[in-house]
Design an enzyme around this catalytic site. Sequence first.
Site, PDB file in Angstrom:
ATOM      1  N   ARG A   1       3.354   7.550   1.336  1.00  0.00           N
ATOM      2  CA  ARG A   1       2.519   6.406   1.988  1.00  0.00           C
ATOM      3  C   ARG A   1       3.293   6.125   3.429  1.00  0.00           C
ATOM      4  O   ARG A   1       2.613   6.239   4.549  1.00  0.00           O
ATOM      5  CB  ARG A   1       2.650   5.298   1.217  1.00  0.00           C
TER       6      ARG A   1
ATOM      7  N   ARG B   1       7.962   2.138  -2.107  1.00  0.00           N
ATOM      8  CA  ARG B   1       7.322   1.889  -3.371  1.00  0.00           C
ATOM      9  C   ARG B   1       6.179   3.122  -3.675  1.00  0.00           C
ATOM     10  O   ARG B   1       5.741   3.336  -2.950  1.00  0.00           O
ATOM     11  CB  ARG B   1       6.614   0.516  -3.773  1.00  0.00           C
TER      12      ARG B   1
END
Lengths: 252, 651, 225
Positions: free
Chosen positions: B338, B445
Site C-alpha cells: 500500500r 500495516r
Amino acid sequence: MSSKTINIKLKVWRQKDATTKGKFENYELSEISTASSFLEMMDVLNEKLVGEGNEPVAFDHDCREGICGMCSLFVNGHAHGPDTLVTTCQLHMRKFKDDETITIEPWRAGGFPVIKDLMVDRNAFEKIMQAGGFVSVSTGGVPDANAIPIPKKDSDEAMDAASCIGCGACVATCKNSSAMLFVSAKVSQLALLPQGKLEASRRAKNMVAVMDELGFGNCSNTGACEMECPKGISLAHIARLNREFLVATIKE
Amino acid sequence: MTKLNSKIPEGLLKDKWSNYKAHQNLVNPSNKRKLDIIVVGTGLAGGAAAASLAELGFKVKNFCYQDSPRRAHSIAAQGGINAAKNYPNDGDTVYRLFYDTIKGGDYRSRESNVYRLAEVSNDIIDQATAQGVPFAREYSGLLDNRSFGGALVSRTFYARGQTGQQLLLGAYSALSRQIGLGNVTMYNRTELMDIVIVDGKARGIVTRNLITGEIESHFAHAVVLGTGGYVNAYFLSTNAMGSNGSASWKAYKKGAFFANPSFVQIHPTAIPQHGEFQSKLTLMSESLRNDGRIWVPKNLEDAKAIREGKKKATDIPEDQRDFYLERRYPAFGNLVPRDVAARAAKERTDAGYGIENNPAGEGVYLDFKYAIERLGKNVIEERYGNLFQMYEKITDDNPYITPMKIFPALHYAMGGTWVDYELQTTIPGLFSIGEANFSDHGANRLGASALMQGLADGYFVLPYTIQNYLAYEIGTPRSNPKEVKEFKEAEESVKSYLNKLMGIKGKTSVDTFHKRLGHVMWNNVGMARTEEGLKEAIAEIQQIKKDFWSDLKITGEINAMNVELEKANRVADFIEIGELMARDALNRNESCGGHFRLEYQTDEGEAMRRDDKFMYVAAWEYKGDDQEPELHKEELKYEGIEVKTRNYKSA
Amino acid sequence: MSSFFTSSIGKKFLMSVSGLFLVVFLAVHLTANLFILGGPDAFNQSAHFMGTNPIITLMQPILAFGFLLHIIYSLIIQIKNWKSRPVKYKKVDQSETSTWASRNMIWLGIFVFGFLTVHIINFFYVIKFGEMNMITVNGVEMEDSYKLVAGLFTDFGAISYIYSAVYIISFIALGLHLHHAFWSAFQTLGLSNIAWRKRLSVLGDIYAIIVAAGFTIIPLYFLLF
C-alpha cells in the site's frame, strides 16, 4: 464524473428535543454540486446555519459509506431517499432536479422516538438483540472452524441476512412500523447455520416477544421494507422467522 | 533515561506467550464479581473485550459515542482477516504470519507482540465461526481463503466485501448477550471526556451524555481504551465522521505515552475527492489491484485535457498510457504494498499527470479494460460486482466502460498509545487495545491484519493480561465517584473546558478549522515529508491552534445535544495530535513503511531505512501545554527474524 | 401456548389460517353458483344439495366462526398498526415499493364485509328463514333459488342495475384482497421462500381472477342474456 450545480428548497423537520413539539422549517440552498452526497448537502446547510448563528440540523451519520447503519433520513417519502439499495449517505444530489423541493423527515415510528430534529432513538433494536440475537457461546473453548462443514448455499443465504445494518429503514417505511424484517434477518441468519440452529426456536420466541413489547406494528407482508432496505434483505427471511416461531410454539 | 518497561516475557519467542500465561496472576471467580472494568469503544477490540471480560465474571461498563455498539467503524473493513490456519495447504505457519507482519511493518513493531498475534490468529477464526459469522465457503462446506498483499500464501478469511461488518456483528452479538444478562452496562451516545487517576492508577472516566449534555463520572478498577485511530486529523480520510483520537489524547495528557504518532497508513485506492464540501473518502478494496491496471497519460497535455473534460480516458491510445507501477516495479507491478503504491500515485500527480478534475488534480486510473478483454465481463462482475456498483452509485461512472478514478487516502493509524506486552499504558490500570495502541503493525500495516489485531487484543490477549493487574486490586473497594475528590476535580475541569470552548464566540466554524488542519497535514505530513515541510507544518498547526481558541464559533447550548460542541472537542485534540505527528515525523530522520522522508530515499526513489539510528519506538511524554514533549525510546530487538530491506522490484 | 395468540405472529397466524379457510369456502361457493349457467334446474339442484347436505350444514357454524375470527383479528391487528406510528409522515411515496392492494387490505376487507352483510340479508337469510317459492325438479321438491337470484339482478329496474354494479365492484375488491392475501397467508405460516413466493403470488393472482371473474359472470349473465 460530470457534475453540475442545482438550487434546491428544503423542508426540514426541526424539533428541539424529545418532549418539545416540532415543525417543518424551510431552507434554500444554491449551487449544490450534483456530485455531492446528500449528507454533504446537509453539511453545507449546517455550515450556513452556524454562520448565521443558528443551531445546525441534528441528524445521525457516521461511516458515510453505507455500512454503519447510523444515517436515517426519510427523504421525499422514502427511507434513505429516492434511490434503491443505498443508505442516505450514499444518496447523491444528482438524483434531484434543479429547483426541487426536498422534504426531510425523521424515521417515524412509535418504537423510534425523536431525540432531536432528524435524530431518532433506535434503542428498541438493541433490546431486541439483547433478547436473543446471538449464539450463546463464550470466548474460547470452541471447535475448529472447519469442524462443521456448512453447505455453501446455506452459508450464502445466512450472509444475505447478515448484511442487515440495523438502520431501521424497514420500520420507517413499513406502513405498520413493523420491525419484522430486522428481527427476521438475525433469526434467519443464525437459524441457517448449525452453530445457531440449536437455539433457533428459543431465539425467535424471545426476540419476537421483546419486539411486540416495544411498540412496533404487525407485519402485513406489503414488501415495502424489502424494497427500501439498503441491503436488499429478502422477505423470505420473515417467512423463516414465522416458521421458527411456529415451531417454537409447537415444541412447547 | 527511558521509563519504558515493555515487560516482554522470558524465553524463546515461540514460548513467551505460553510462559506468560503459565505464570501470570489470575483473579478467582468470586473476586471477579467485585471488580469493575470500563471499556471505552465497541469496535472489534472494545466490543470483543467487553463481552469476553463480562463472560469471565467481571462487571463491565462499556461506552460508545454512536447510538449502538454495532456502529463502531470496524464495521467498514472490507477485505478480510488473516490467520495462520493453513487450510489451503500452501505452507502457512504461525511463524510465516509473524514474519510477513514484521516485514510488512518495515521492522518497526515489537517482535514478541507480533508473534503472539500470529499465535492467537487461528482462535479468532474458530471463535467467529462459533458465533455464526458467515465466512465465505467452498462447495465442500469448508472455509474459503483469498490472498492479500505482502504474503506468499492464501490466509485471508472473508465474508464477501463485508468482513469487518460480520466480525463486528459477531462481537456485538456476544456483547448484546452480556448486556441482556446484566453483566455489561452499556452507555450509548456517551463520549469520554477525561480519565481519572487516583493515587497514580486509572480509576475511572468522566463522560458527556451526548443527548443531555450531562457530565458524569464512572468508577472502575481498570480502564480499557479501544477507541480506534486518529487519522481524521487529516479531515478527509476513510474513517467515519465521528472517529476521533480524543480518548487517546486525554490519556496522553494524563501521562500515557503516545508512540509513533507519525505512522499512518495511506491506502492507495480510494475514490478521489470531488469538491470542497466533500466530507469523507470511500475506499475501493485492495483486491481490485489483482485485475486492474493503474495508469496516467504519458503526456502532460493529455492529462490537462482530461482534467478539463476535453478528453476522456478512452481517447488516450495505448502507447500514450503510462502504467507507472508496472514500469517502476516490474516484479510486483500493480500489487506492490500500500505505501509504495500510494507514493507512486502522488509522484505522478505532483508531476502534473493527475486526471481528476479537483483542485489539486489528484487522481489516477484503475483500468479493468484489459482484465475484461482477458477474462470476460462476467468474471469481473462476479469478482467485483458489488464494488463496481458502489463506485457507480458514488461517481455516476460505469467502471466496466471507463476506468475507475482512484487516489490514495488516509486510512489507518499504526501509531497510538504506547503499551507494554500486557497492553497496559504507562498509566497503571489504563490499557489500550486495537488500533488505539501502537504495537503490532510497525510502520505499515498489511491488508487484513487490522481485524486480526483488534479481535486478538479483545478476545484473547487483554482478558488474560488485565488480570495480572487486577489480581492486586481485589482489595480495592468500589467507590462512589461523587465522594472522591479526583472525580469531582476532573468533572469541574471538563465543565470549565467545555465552557471555554463555548465561550470563545468567534466567527469561524469547527469544520473550517478542521479542514485547515487537514490541508496542512495532507500537504506536509502526508505521503512525502521533508524537514522543511514538517517544521512549516508545526508552525502552521500552532497558528491554527491559536486561531481556534480565539475565533471558534459554536452555536447551541452546552447542556443539551450539541453536535458542534462535540466536533469542537475532537478537533481541538486533532490539532494537538497533528502537531505531535509532525514532531514525530521530523524526529524520525529515515523513511520506513508509511513514513517517507524525501531526504531519505535511494537513488531509485525507494524508502531508505536507517536501522542504526531509528530502530526504536518513539514514545512521547506530555510535559504541559506550552512545553515540548519528551521523547522516550524503546529499542527494538529482533531475535526471531533477520532484518532486511524490502524489495519489490525483483522477486 | 397462551402467549402465542397474544403475540404478533400468533395473531397473524389466526388471520392466515382463517383466511385460507375462507379461500376454500369461496371456491366451493363459486362452484355451486356457476351451476346457474346451466339454467334454473341445474342451479336449483346445486342450491338444494348445498342446503341439505349434512357436511355443508355442519360447516355453516364453522364458516361463521371463520369469518368472525378473520374480521375480529383484522381489527385487532389493524388498530395496533395504526397506533404504532403516532406521528405520521408529511410525505410518503410507496407507489413503487408495494402494491395498492397490500396497503389497503383493511379497506378492501371492510368493503367486502359490507357487501357480505347485504348478501346475507338478500340470499342466505331469505333461503333459510324467509318465504321461498317451491319448485319440483326431477321429482324432488325444492326452493326456487334460481328465481331469487334472477329476481334480484333483473326484477327491480334501476335498482337491479345498481345492485349488479355493487356486486361486481365488491368482487373486484375481493379479487384485489385475494391478490395480496393468498401469498401473504402462506408467508405468515412460514410456507414461503424466494422461489415459492413467485409461484404462490402467481397462483394467488390466478385464483383471485377466477373468483372475481367467476362471481362477476353471474350478474353479467342476467344482464346480458
